[in-house]
Design a protein around this motif. Structure first.
Motif, PDB file in Angstrom:
ATOM      1  N   ILE A   1       0.873  -1.181   0.000  1.00 49.21           N
ATOM      2  CA  ILE A   1       0.000   0.000   0.000  1.00 49.21           C
ATOM      3  C   ILE A   1       0.910   1.230   0.000  1.00 49.21           C
ATOM      4  CG2 ILE A   1      -1.857   1.234   1.190  1.00 49.21           C
ATOM      5  CD1 ILE A   1      -2.728  -1.569   0.277  1.00 49.21           C
ATOM      6  N   PRO A   2       0.918   2.009  -1.082  1.00 48.30           N
ATOM      7  CA  PRO A   2       1.927   3.079  -1.195  1.00 48.30           C
ATOM      8  C   PRO A   2       1.677   4.290  -0.306  1.00 48.30           C
ATOM      9  CG  PRO A   2       0.517   3.066  -3.125  1.00 48.30           C
ATOM     10  CD  PRO A   2       0.119   1.871  -2.315  1.00 48.30           C
ATOM     11  N   VAL A   3       0.409   4.516   0.076  1.00 54.16           N
ATOM     12  CA  VAL A   3       0.101   5.695   0.895  1.00 54.16           C
ATOM     13  C   VAL A   3      -0.761   5.264   2.078  1.00 54.16           C
ATOM     14  CG1 VAL A   3      -0.889   8.021   0.936  1.00 54.16           C
ATOM     15  CG2 VAL A   3       0.138   7.153  -1.180  1.00 54.16           C
ATOM     16  N   LEU A   4      -0.323   5.625   3.283  1.00 54.25           N
ATOM     17  CA  LEU A   4      -1.089   5.351   4.499  1.00 54.25           C
ATOM     18  C   LEU A   4      -1.528   6.675   5.103  1.00 54.25           C
ATOM     19  CD1 LEU A   4       0.990   2.468   6.150  1.00 54.25           C
ATOM     20  CD2 LEU A   4      -1.065   2.294   4.733  1.00 54.25           C
ATOM     21  N   LEU A   5      -2.794   6.729   5.475  1.00 53.23           N
ATOM     22  CA  LEU A   5      -3.367   7.935   6.078  1.00 53.23           C
ATOM     23  C   LEU A   5      -3.643   7.689   7.551  1.00 53.23           C
ATOM     24  CD1 LEU A   5      -4.807  10.759   5.875  1.00 53.23           C
ATOM     25  CD2 LEU A   5      -6.910   9.471   5.389  1.00 53.23           C
ATOM     26  N   VAL A   6      -3.031   8.494   8.404  1.00 55.96           N
ATOM     27  CA  VAL A   6      -3.437   8.482   9.809  1.00 55.96           C
ATOM     28  C   VAL A   6      -4.613   9.444   9.880  1.00 55.96           C
ATOM     29  CG1 VAL A   6      -2.732   8.746  12.201  1.00 55.96           C
ATOM     30  CG2 VAL A   6      -1.057   8.047  10.481  1.00 55.96           C
ATOM     31  N   GLY A   7      -5.806   8.893   9.678  1.00 55.59           N
ATOM     32  CA  GLY A   7      -7.018   9.703   9.521  1.00 55.59           C
ATOM     33  C   GLY A   7      -7.509  10.245  10.851  1.00 55.59           C
ATOM     34  N   ASP A   8      -8.223  11.383  10.754  1.00 52.42           N
ATOM     35  CA  ASP A   8      -8.933  11.839  11.953  1.00 52.42           C
ATOM     36  C   ASP A   8     -10.105  10.897  12.229  1.00 52.42           C
ATOM     37  OD1 ASP A   8     -10.436  12.654   9.773  1.00 52.42           O
ATOM     38  OD2 ASP A   8     -11.145  14.480  10.758  1.00 52.42           O
ATOM     39  N   SER A   9     -10.344   9.947  11.309  1.00 52.19           N
ATOM     40  CA  SER A   9     -11.297   8.862  11.566  1.00 52.19           C
ATOM     41  C   SER A   9     -10.861   8.038  12.767  1.00 52.19           C
ATOM     42  CB  SER A   9     -11.426   7.961  10.333  1.00 52.19           C
ATOM     43  OG  SER A   9     -10.146   7.549   9.872  1.00 52.19           O
ATOM     44  N   ALA A  10      -9.625   8.209  13.233  1.00 60.33           N
ATOM     45  CA  ALA A  10      -9.195   7.607  14.507  1.00 60.33           C
ATOM     46  C   ALA A  10     -10.150   8.012  15.626  1.00 60.33           C
ATOM     47  CB  ALA A  10      -7.774   8.044  14.857  1.00 60.33           C
ATOM     48  N   ALA A  11     -10.795   9.162  15.469  1.00 58.06           N
ATOM     49  CA  ALA A  11     -11.830   9.574  16.428  1.00 58.06           C
ATOM     50  C   ALA A  11     -12.820   8.439  16.638  1.00 58.06           C
ATOM     51  CB  ALA A  11     -12.541  10.825  15.932  1.00 58.06           C
TER      52      ALA A  11
END
Ligand SMILES: Nc1nc(=O)c2c([nH]1)NC[C@@H]1CN(c3ccc(C(=O)N[C@@H](CCC(=O)O)C(=O)O)cc3)CN21
Ligand SMILES: CC(C)C(=O)C(=O)O
Ligand SMILES: [Mg+2]
Length: 286
Positions: A59-69
């Motif tokens: 997976i070339p791009v990982l997002l630490v999303g505010d979906s962590a909420a």
């Protein structure tokens, strides 16, 4: 040595990707994938094990999303989560990957006040979180914010369409850009590109509108509920892997039943402890 191609000349993905060691994904690689018409995947990640697994899965791009909420902290929307809560997650993910480009999602309230506030928060995520890029929600009105951050050398991913941080203003979780509103969305996407964004997320946008925006932009579009013609696709990993047992949005496809697997494992562990079967002789020190 598995390759005679100098490491500097190897692309992280695509042609030659099987030659190790692969290098860090950079924003120009994503633009090259778009030019070649090769769709790429993006997933969220919030911790070490998942970041490692997704990185090694390509997976070339990982997002630490505010979906962590929702997916880590248990809030019912993304609005309450803070920079202080997200920072350790960003740090955990960046520490755990060797190839993936890690994007830190700027949480609600940490960038909207002014371009200066946006830059200050972006710098925190780059310096303290060691992120490789940041992401923020909003179209034309946030072009100055995107410009301030990119001018400081920090890559910015935009996010338009349904922007969860604006759910109260948008009137709930609804498709954006139907009918006449399509023109606004196109203008937003072009403004973000003009301001220096390296990619733009299109969330819950009619497929025809996403296709048109994707064709008009030179930077990649990353769809979530935006149809098959985006340059990339993103999902929240717990949705993608069936860890989230709640009712999934229509745009989610479940590729595993992690909730089921974990539930069965926990149930079996509990039964074996209660039945005196665990620990067995092989788990015991003398
Ligand atoms: N687990 C998770 N997945 C996500 O995709 C996600 C988050 N959390 N948190 C932050 C935002 C919020 N997002 C969401 C969450 C729910 C819907 C949703 O319920 N959609 C329904 C209703 C759409 C409608 O009413 O038109 C759907 O069926 O798509 C959409 C986007 C996307 N993001
Ligand atoms: C769904 C993606 C794009 C996101 O913004 C998040 O996970 O916070
Ligand atoms: Mg987000």
């Amino acid at each position: 040595m598995t390759s005679h191609v100098p490491v500097e000349e190897q692309a992280p993905y695509g042609a030659g990707a099987e030659r190790k060691p692969a290098r860090r994904v950079r924003v120009h690689h994503l633009r090259e994938l778009k030019q070649r018409g090769e769709p790429w995947p993006m997933l969220t990640a919030y911790d070490m094990f998942t970041a490692k697994i997704f990185d090694e899965a390509g997976i070339p791009v990982l997002l630490v999303g505010d979906s962590a909420a929702n997916t880590v902290f248990g809030y019912s929307s993304s609005l309450p989560v803070s920079v202080e809560e997200l920072m350790p997650l960003v740090r955990a993910v960046t520490r755990s990957v060797s190839k993936a480009l890690v994007v830190a999602d700027l949480p609600f309230g940490s960038y909207q006040i002014s371009p200066e506030q946006a830059l200050t928060t972006a710098v925190r995520f780059m310096k303290d979180g060691q992120a490789h890029a940041v992401k923020l929600e909003g179209g034309r009105r946030f072009a100055p914010h995107v410009e301030a951050i990119t001018a400081a050398g920090v890559p910015v991913m935009g996010h338009i369409g349904f922007t969860p941080q604006s759910e109260h203003n948008l009137g709930g979780y609804r498709v954006q850009g139907r009918g006449d509103a399509a023109e606004d969305l196109v203008a937003d996407a072009l403004a973000l590109q003009e301001a220096g964004a390296f990619a733009v997320v299109l969330e819950m946008v009619p497929a025809e509108v996403a296709k048109r925006i994707t064709a008009e932009l030179v930077i990649p579009t990353v769809g979530i509920g935006a149809g098959p013609d985006c340059d990339a696709q993103v999902l929240v990993w717990q949705d993608m892997a069936g860890m989230n047992q709640g009712k999934a949005p229509r745009f989610v496809k479940r590729y595993a039943d992690l909730a089921g697997a974990l539930s069965r494992a926990a149930g079996q562990f509990a039964a074996e402890v209660r039945g005196g079967e665990f620990p067995g002789p092989e788990h015991v020190f003398h």
